[in-house]
Structures are given as structure tokens and as C-alpha cells.
Scaffold this motif. Structure first.
Motif, PDB file in Angstrom:
ATOM      1  N   ARG A 464       0.553  -1.621   0.361  1.00 52.21           N
ATOM      2  CA  ARG A 464       0.209  -0.053  -0.078  1.00 52.21           C
ATOM      3  C   ARG A 464       0.701   1.542   0.715  1.00 52.21           C
ATOM      4  O   ARG A 464       0.273   2.774  -0.466  1.00 52.21           O
ATOM      5  CB  ARG A 464      -1.102  -0.326   1.185  1.00 52.21           C
ATOM      6  N   LEU A 465       2.007   1.336   0.343  1.00 51.61           N
ATOM      7  CA  LEU A 465       3.046   2.243   0.324  1.00 51.61           C
ATOM      8  C   LEU A 465       3.667   2.363  -0.833  1.00 51.61           C
ATOM      9  O   LEU A 465       4.037   3.648  -0.631  1.00 51.61           O
ATOM     10  CB  LEU A 465       3.390   2.084   1.737  1.00 51.61           C
ATOM     11  N   ALA A 466       4.330   0.971  -0.511  1.00 53.07           N
ATOM     12  CA  ALA A 466       5.444   1.698  -2.358  1.00 53.07           C
ATOM     13  C   ALA A 466       4.729   2.213  -3.350  1.00 53.07           C
ATOM     14  O   ALA A 466       6.243   3.083  -3.907  1.00 53.07           O
ATOM     15  CB  ALA A 466       5.691  -0.454  -2.620  1.00 53.07           C
ATOM     16  N   PRO A 467       3.651   2.423  -3.732  1.00 55.23           N
ATOM     17  CA  PRO A 467       3.319   3.425  -4.677  1.00 55.23           C
ATOM     18  C   PRO A 467       3.577   4.683  -4.501  1.00 55.23           C
ATOM     19  O   PRO A 467       3.827   5.413  -5.204  1.00 55.23           O
ATOM     20  CB  PRO A 467       1.676   2.646  -5.003  1.00 55.23           C
ATOM     21  N   CYS A 499       1.093   7.013  -9.154  1.00 49.91           N
ATOM     22  CA  CYS A 499       1.577   7.151  -8.352  1.00 49.91           C
ATOM     23  C   CYS A 499       2.020   8.157  -7.830  1.00 49.91           C
ATOM     24  O   CYS A 499       2.472   8.560  -6.810  1.00 49.91           O
ATOM     25  CB  CYS A 499       2.589   6.055  -8.524  1.00 49.91           C
ATOM     26  N   ALA A 500       2.176   9.364  -8.138  1.00 51.15           N
ATOM     27  CA  ALA A 500       2.559  10.704  -8.489  1.00 51.15           C
ATOM     28  C   ALA A 500       1.411  11.698  -7.389  1.00 51.15           C
ATOM     29  O   ALA A 500       0.732  11.496  -6.791  1.00 51.15           O
ATOM     30  CB  ALA A 500       3.207  11.635  -9.779  1.00 51.15           C
ATOM     31  N   ASP A 501       0.384  10.897  -8.590  1.00 54.77           N
ATOM     32  CA  ASP A 501      -1.094  11.742  -7.650  1.00 54.77           C
ATOM     33  C   ASP A 501      -1.524  11.084  -6.238  1.00 54.77           C
ATOM     34  O   ASP A 501      -2.091  11.864  -5.250  1.00 54.77           O
ATOM     35  CB  ASP A 501      -2.285  10.918  -9.107  1.00 54.77           C
ATOM     36  N   ALA A 502      -1.015   9.920  -5.597  1.00 54.21           N
ATOM     37  CA  ALA A 502      -1.461   9.275  -4.642  1.00 54.21           C
ATOM     38  C   ALA A 502      -0.884   9.789  -3.790  1.00 54.21           C
ATOM     39  O   ALA A 502      -0.155  10.218  -2.488  1.00 54.21           O
ATOM     40  CB  ALA A 502      -1.326   7.663  -5.103  1.00 54.21           C
ATOM     41  N   ALA A 503       1.153   9.648  -3.966  1.00 51.84           N
ATOM     42  CA  ALA A 503       2.019  10.855  -3.461  1.00 51.84           C
ATOM     43  C   ALA A 503       1.100  11.858  -3.104  1.00 51.84           C
ATOM     44  O   ALA A 503       1.366  12.595  -1.363  1.00 51.84           O
ATOM     45  CB  ALA A 503       3.458  10.290  -3.807  1.00 51.84           C
TER      46      ALA A 503
END
Length: 508
Positions: A464-467, A499-503
Motif C-alpha cells: 500500500r505504501l510502495a506506490p 503513483c505521483a497523484d497518490a503521493a
């Protein structure tokens, strides 16, 4: 099923033959050490190393001497052992941090030795003859390493999210929930569901619900088993998936190299430093089996029990002389280790990457880099485990070729929360925006310098955190071998933009 508690110590009995009690003390400690050595021989990798370290603790001459003195003074063997272990435990617990955790290991050794002296079975795991979820007040590393295939999941009342027990369980792929108050009040035979990812425990499942949980778990394992190849996002952005290991015995297929070779397991609980030749052999064994290996130099100090270093006691070991700071007092230890790494790399034709733990300032980074490169080590890096290093990541990368972020310690120092504390797990969550902001700062510095920045803490192995970490700009993730398929699958399901959006959302 609940794990049985420690042996009950009966009232002291009159001693008529002190010599016999002294002999019984020695036999008990020898039996415990022999049992742990046997279990270490049957295990492999990190589990074997931890069992060997515990066997050495049981064979500590100072412990034996103190117990014998108590027996000579009139105590029966069981009480002599109990008193000796209590004294050693109090000394370790007073130091706090990692040593306080080793005090819990002493409790396990005490229970085994006292049981032997009382002619009782050594405390151990249930063996009901069918699969079960194990519930325990706490579980020693020795017991965790010895868990058989019948154990489906693990729940303990005590322990922290980065304790030996939790890390060993994750490394074996066992769902584990620690610091679960009241679990020992759940009656044996109760059907429970355990989600090691969320920490959720469901009590009193029906047969149909239990069957559905089991089927879902089997389907998920089958899906992950089909995962293969290098790490990639859905649109092909490469992310190296690497392994955290303690020795060559931890190596497994399916990863792209080693992102964290914890060399301290070679030093653990020894009365003398391993020789240059011994170190060369241990490093070469790993280099011969992996294409890329990042070696972390000795991560030790008064927060980790390495008696041969002879470091003075400290009131707050977690903030004291540990990691690279040991070099301030004992530079010859690092010199020998760097020489051995360089020689192992030459002998195997491997390009070794070497990083120092607990680097705090650019000056420390520069000094370490000079010494490593003087020995022909071309790739030199630093662990980012304290906020000061993250804040000065760009300056560190002017001296270093790469950075590796240790999220376990970085969380501890960012939130002023002991990583072993069971009541502070929420503060140690690597998904906290403040911690992610420090990761982002390091990744941005890496992009600007054109140098890799990886993560090798527990967060790297969380699908869940890797992305999120990849979205922040991290170029590699290093984890326990069992975590690789789930992380590979999680990344393959998302584009780099996703991934960037989620970050970005996680940083709010």
C-alpha cells in the motif's frame, strides 16, 4: 490457541548440597544453549542467526558465574537462575531502546533454564496437530524462528511494530498483529480472522466466514505467485526491487539484488571481533550469489549489544554512539570492515556498493566516502535515518553516490517515538505526511543530482505504501524476500502518474 505461560517458580527449598545446585545451574544453562543451537542448525538465514545469538546469551560466562555464586550462597538451582537472570534483565532494561528488547529475550531464556532446573518441559509452542492462530502475551525471537507450518497467523499482547518478532513473522509471510491488548482472554478454540496488513482481528467467525477467509488467502497467494520479472509501474517506469538480508542464507530468487546487507549479524553477541578473513568469506558468499549488493557497514553501538566493542554505557543509547558514530571511538573496526568488503569484491569480481548507517552531516558523509574510495570501493552511500540527514540530502549527495532511507529509524527520530513502544504504533506509521515529506526531500535531491535514492525500511515492503514512495521519486525498494511479489504486483497496477497523484494526496 494460546501459548502456555512461563513455569511457576515454587517457594525456595532448603539446600543440603550446594555443589549439586551449582552443577544443576550449569546443566540448565548448557541445556538451553544446546537446544537453541540445535534449532539454529535446523533454521536458515536471519532466523538461524538470531537463534545462534540467543544461544550465546545463554552461554554467557558472566551469567553462569552469577547463578553459581547464588547457588554457592545457599539458593536452590531454580532460584539461583531466576535471580541471575533478573539482575541481567534489570541492567539491560535500564538502558532502554534496543537493549530493552534484548531484556525480553532474557525472559525467554530464564523461563527455559528455570523449567529445566525444575524438571519441567521447556516452554514452547502448542502442537495440536492441526492449523491454528497462535496467541501469546509475547513471543521471543527463538519461538518466532521456530514456528511450524501449522501456525497460520500470530497475535501478541506486547511488542512493537518493528520488534524482532514482528519482523521475523513478516519475513516468513505470516500475518502478525502485535500490541493487541486482551488477546489472551480469548478462549482456545475461538475461530478468528487476522489481517496482518490492517492489524484487524475478527473474533468468532462462523464456519462459512472462516472458509471464505481461507479461500481468499489462497487466491491471493496464487495471484502473487504468478508475479515475476523486474519492478515496473503499469506504464513501464523501472523500480528496482531488492532484498534485505543478514547473510547469504536469506537470499531468494525473484529480486534484482540486495538493497540492505545487514553485516551486524556477523558481529552479534561475540566476545571478539570477527577476523578480516572471516569477514571476507561472509561478504564474498553474498557477492557470488547476487548481481548487485548494497552493504551496510556495522550498525552498532550501545543500543545494540556488541560486547567486544567495549563501549561505555549511555543514559539514552538511541541518541548516543551508534552506527557510524562508533568510528569516533574505534576507527579500526570500520577500517577492517572496509578492507574486507573491498577484498571480497575483488575476489568475486563484484562491484560492491557500501553505505554507512546513522550519517548525520555532510562532513561525516565526506569522511566515510574518502575512506571507502581509498580502498577502491566505487559506489559509496549513506543511510538516511535522522531528520538532519534528510534536510541536508542535497549536500550529502555531493559527497555520496546514492542514499538509502531507513524508514524505521527515521520515523522514530522524526516523531520522538521509541520504535519498540507498543502504544506508539500510530506515530511510527510510515504513511505519516511528515515522514513522507522527508522522503520526498531526499528523492528530489536524488533527481537533481542524477543519483539513486532507495528505501530499505519496513515501508518498502508494504504494497500500500510502495506506490506512494515511487510517486515521491524513490528509485528502488528493498524488503524481506516474501514481500517482493506483493510489491511488484502493486506497482504493476498503477502508472507512474497515478503513483505521483497518490503521493501528492498523502502529503496533505
Amino acid at each position: 490457541m494460546r501459548m502456555a505461560g512461563p513455569p511457576v517458580l515454587p517457594p525456595p527449598r532448603p539446600v543440603v548440597d550446594a555443589a549439586a545446585e551449582v552443577a544443576a545451574v550449569g546443566k540448565a544453562l548448557a541445556a538451553v544453549a544446546a537446544d537453541l543451537d540445535r534449532r539454529a542448525a535446523a533454521a536458515s538465514g536471519e532466523a538461524s542467526e538470531i537463534l545462534e545469538a540467543l544461544a550465546m546469551m545463554a552461554g554467557d560466562p558472566m551469567l553462569l558465574e552469577e547463578a553459581e555464586q547464588r547457588a554457592e550462597a545457599g539458593a536452590d538451582a531454580a532460584h539461583a537462575l531466576d535471580g541471575a537472570f533478573a539482575g541481567h534483565r534489570e541492567a539491560l532494561a535500564a538502558l532502554g531502546g534496543y537493549l530493552a528488547e534484548r531484556a525480553a529475550d532474557l525472559d525467554d531464556l530464564r523461563h527455559r533454564a528455570v523449567a529445566y532446573a525444575l524438571d519441567l518441559p521447556m516452554p514452547g509452542l502448542p502442537d495440536p496437530g492441526h492449523p491454528y492462530v497462535l496467541a501469546a502475551a509475547d513471543l521471543s525471537p527463538a519461538d518466532t524462528a521456530g514456528l511450524g507450518p501449522d501456525v497460520l497467523a500470530l497475535i501478541t499482547e506486547r511488542g512493537g511494530p518493528t520488534s524482532h518478532t514482528a519482523i521475523l513473522a513478516r519475513g516468513r509471510g505470516l500475518p502478525a498483529v502485535v500490541a493487541c491488548a486482551g488477546v489472551m482472554d480469548v478462549p482456545d478454540g475461538t475461530v478468528v480472522g487476522v489481517d496482518g496488513g490492517t492489524g484487524e482481528i475478527t473474533i468468532g467467525l462462523t464456519d462459512e466466514e472462516a472458509a471464505a477467509v481461507g479461500e481468499g488467502d489462497r487466491a491471493e497467494r496464487a495471484r502473487l505467485a504468478a508475479s515475476a520479472g523486474p519492478g515496473r509501474t503499469a506504464d513501464g517506469h523501472p523500480v528496482k526491487l531488492l532484498l534485505n538480508i543478514g547473510s547469504a542464507g536469506d537470499l531468494r530468487p525473484g529480486a534484482e539484488g540486495v538493497g540492505l546487507f545487514r553485516t551486524e549479524f556477523l558481529f552479534l553477541d561475540r566476545t571478539g571481533a570477527p577476523s578480516f578473513e572471516e569477514q571476507v568469506a561472509a561478504y564474498a558468499e553474498v557477492f557470488e550469489q547476487a548481481e548487485e549488493v548494497i552493504v551496510r557497514t556495522l550498525d552498532a553501538g550501545t543500543d545494540k549489544p556488541l560486547p567486544f566493542l567495549g563501549l561505555p554505557e549511555e543514559q539514552n543509547p538511541a541518541l548516543g554512539v551508534r552506527g557510524l558514530r562508533v568510528d569516533r571511538l574505534l576507527p579500526e573496526v570500520l577500517d577492517t570492515q572496509l578492507d574486507a568488503i573491498a577484498e571480497a569484491a575483488r575476489a568475486t569480481g563484484t562491484q560492491a556498493w557500501v553505505m554507512a548507517p546513522m550519517v548525520t552531516t555532510p562532513a561525516e558523509a565526506a569522511g566515510f566516502a574518502r575512506r571507502a574510495r581509498a580502498r577502491g570501493i566505487a559506489k559509496v552511500g549513506a543511510m538516511v535515518e535522522v531528520p538532519a540527514a534528510a534536510l541536508r540530502a542535497a549536500a550529502l549527495l555531493r559527497e555520496m553516490d546514492f542514499l538509502s532511507i531507513g524508514t524505521n529509524d527515521l520515523a522514530q527520530y522524526t516523531f520522538a517515538a521509541d520504535r519498540q513502544h507498543p502504544d506508539l504504533a500510530d506515530l511510527l506509521d510510515p504513511g505519516q505526511p511528515a515522514l513522507l515529506a522527508l522522503v520526498a526531500m531526499c528523492a528530489e535531491a536524488g533527481r537533481a543530482a542524477g543519483k539513486p535514492v532507495g528505501v530499505c525500511g519496513e515501508a518498502a515492503g508494504d504494497p500500500r505504501l510502495a506506490p506512494l514512495l515511487v510517486g515521491l521519486g524513490v528509485t528502488s525498494l528493498s524488503m524481506a524476500p516474501v514481500s517482493v511479489p506483493a510489491v511488484r504486483t502493486a506497482l504493476a497496477a498503477r502508472t507512474l502518474a497515478e503513483c505521483a497523484d497518490a503521493a501528492r494526496s498523502a502529503l496533505i
